[in-house]
Structures are given as C-alpha cells and as structure tokens.
Scaffold this active site. Structure first.
Site, PDB file in Angstrom:
ATOM      1  N   ASP A  30      32.231  43.925  60.747  1.00 21.83           N
ATOM      2  CA  ASP A  30      31.833  42.534  60.664  1.00 21.83           C
ATOM      3  C   ASP A  30      33.082  41.649  60.727  1.00 21.83           C
ATOM      4  O   ASP A  30      34.087  41.948  60.088  1.00 21.83           O
ATOM      5  CB  ASP A  30      31.067  42.281  59.357  1.00 21.83           C
ATOM      6  CG  ASP A  30      30.349  40.958  59.344  1.00 21.83           C
ATOM      7  OD1 ASP A  30      31.026  39.905  59.299  1.00 21.83           O
ATOM      8  OD2 ASP A  30      29.107  40.954  59.380  1.00 21.83           O
ATOM      9  N   GLY A  93      17.219  35.192  56.090  1.00 17.71           N
ATOM     10  CA  GLY A  93      18.669  35.043  56.139  1.00 17.71           C
ATOM     11  C   GLY A  93      19.320  35.472  57.444  1.00 17.71           C
ATOM     12  O   GLY A  93      20.541  35.584  57.516  1.00 17.71           O
ATOM     13  N   GLN A  94      18.532  35.705  58.491  1.00 17.12           N
ATOM     14  CA  GLN A  94      19.102  36.119  59.775  1.00 17.12           C
ATOM     15  C   GLN A  94      19.793  34.923  60.428  1.00 17.12           C
ATOM     16  O   GLN A  94      19.201  33.865  60.590  1.00 17.12           O
ATOM     17  CB  GLN A  94      18.003  36.663  60.695  1.00 17.12           C
ATOM     18  CG  GLN A  94      18.526  37.219  61.997  1.00 17.12           C
ATOM     19  CD  GLN A  94      17.430  37.842  62.857  1.00 17.12           C
ATOM     20  OE1 GLN A  94      16.246  37.817  62.521  1.00 17.12           O
ATOM     21  NE2 GLN A  94      17.837  38.410  63.970  1.00 17.12           N
ATOM     22  N   HIS A 100      20.078  43.427  63.913  1.00 17.37           N
ATOM     23  CA  HIS A 100      21.301  44.084  63.460  1.00 17.37           C
ATOM     24  C   HIS A 100      21.142  44.554  62.023  1.00 17.37           C
ATOM     25  O   HIS A 100      20.466  43.933  61.223  1.00 17.37           O
ATOM     26  CB  HIS A 100      22.533  43.191  63.615  1.00 17.37           C
ATOM     27  CG  HIS A 100      22.447  41.861  62.924  1.00 17.37           C
ATOM     28  ND1 HIS A 100      21.672  40.809  63.389  1.00 17.37           N
ATOM     29  CD2 HIS A 100      23.068  41.407  61.808  1.00 17.37           C
ATOM     30  CE1 HIS A 100      21.823  39.768  62.580  1.00 17.37           C
ATOM     31  NE2 HIS A 100      22.657  40.112  61.612  1.00 17.37           N
ATOM     32  N   LEU A 101      21.763  45.675  61.764  1.00 16.95           N
ATOM     33  CA  LEU A 101      21.744  46.302  60.443  1.00 16.95           C
ATOM     34  C   LEU A 101      23.129  46.164  59.842  1.00 16.95           C
ATOM     35  O   LEU A 101      24.116  46.622  60.428  1.00 16.95           O
ATOM     36  CB  LEU A 101      21.363  47.774  60.591  1.00 16.95           C
ATOM     37  CG  LEU A 101      21.521  48.705  59.395  1.00 16.95           C
ATOM     38  CD1 LEU A 101      20.630  48.288  58.241  1.00 16.95           C
ATOM     39  CD2 LEU A 101      21.193  50.127  59.801  1.00 16.95           C
ATOM     40  N   HIS A 102      23.211  45.506  58.684  1.00 18.78           N
ATOM     41  CA  HIS A 102      24.471  45.400  57.949  1.00 18.78           C
ATOM     42  C   HIS A 102      24.617  46.622  57.049  1.00 18.78           C
ATOM     43  O   HIS A 102      23.644  47.033  56.399  1.00 18.78           O
ATOM     44  CB  HIS A 102      24.466  44.188  57.004  1.00 18.78           C
ATOM     45  CG  HIS A 102      24.495  42.862  57.664  1.00 18.78           C
ATOM     46  ND1 HIS A 102      25.661  42.173  57.871  1.00 18.78           N
ATOM     47  CD2 HIS A 102      23.499  42.081  58.152  1.00 18.78           C
ATOM     48  CE1 HIS A 102      25.383  41.015  58.453  1.00 18.78           C
ATOM     49  NE2 HIS A 102      24.064  40.935  58.632  1.00 18.78           N
TER      50      HIS A 102
END
Length: 114
Positions: A30, A93-94, A100-102
C-alpha cells in the site's frame, strides 16, 4: 477501465512495489500503509466492488483470499495473525472503485475499526 488507478497499476502504467503477480491477480504494498505490513491484492480484471462478483468469479475470489493468506505468511504474519479487509462501496469505506483486499499486520488492530 481507463481511469481506474488499480487498472493502471495492474497494466504497468503506474509503478508499484509488487509482491506477487500472475495472469489474474496482483499484490503490492500500500502506498499509504496503516500498519507495519500493509499490502493489497487485486484482480487484474476490473471489478468495481465485491457486490459485482458473479458465480463465474468464485475461483478468482478464492485465489485472492488464498494468495493474501500465503503472502501474509511469507511476510512473517503467520504467528500473530493479520487483518484481511474488503471495503465495499461508500458506506463500507471503499475509496478506489476496483475490488481490492487489504492485508494489515505487524501491530494490534482495534475493534471496531472506526
């Protein structure tokens, strides 16, 4: 999608600190990490959010989760664990309209997240 930042990263138009890449997914650190370990796993094909996954995407969804777990282990998170998060749409919260996967780890995560 032409204006999607993650599509541009997946296509090599924007540089990233890649961790893993194959024909269908990409994992990268990130750019604004919220934990000592913070990376994203994305499908290369544009899918705006989790609500747009279809039955034909079940193998892709499994691949995203499995690779996220595998990479977290490789980055030293197996013993203490990690947080795996998929934000979906504005209330979830996107902030980037590409699934996508955090993966966040390396510190204690609070709950609720805020």
């Amino acid at each position: 999608m032409k204006d999607c930042i993650f599509c541009k990263i997946a296509g090599g138009e924007i540089p990233s600190k890649k961790i893993y890449e194959d024909d269908s997914i990409l994992a990268f650190h990130d750019a604004n990490p919220q934990a000592p370990v913070h990376f994203l796993v994305i499908p290369k094909r544009h899918i705006a959010n989790l609500m747009e996954l279809g039955a034909e995407d079940i193998p892709l969804a499994g691949t995203l989760l499995h690779k996220a777990q595998e990479l977290a282990s490789e980055l030293g998170c197996a013993e203490k664990g990690a947080r795996f998060v998929i934000n979906c749409k504005s209330d979830g919260g996107q902030t980037v309209d590409h699934l996508h996967l955090h993966v966040l780890a390396g510190r204690q995560m609070d709950w609720p997240p805020g």
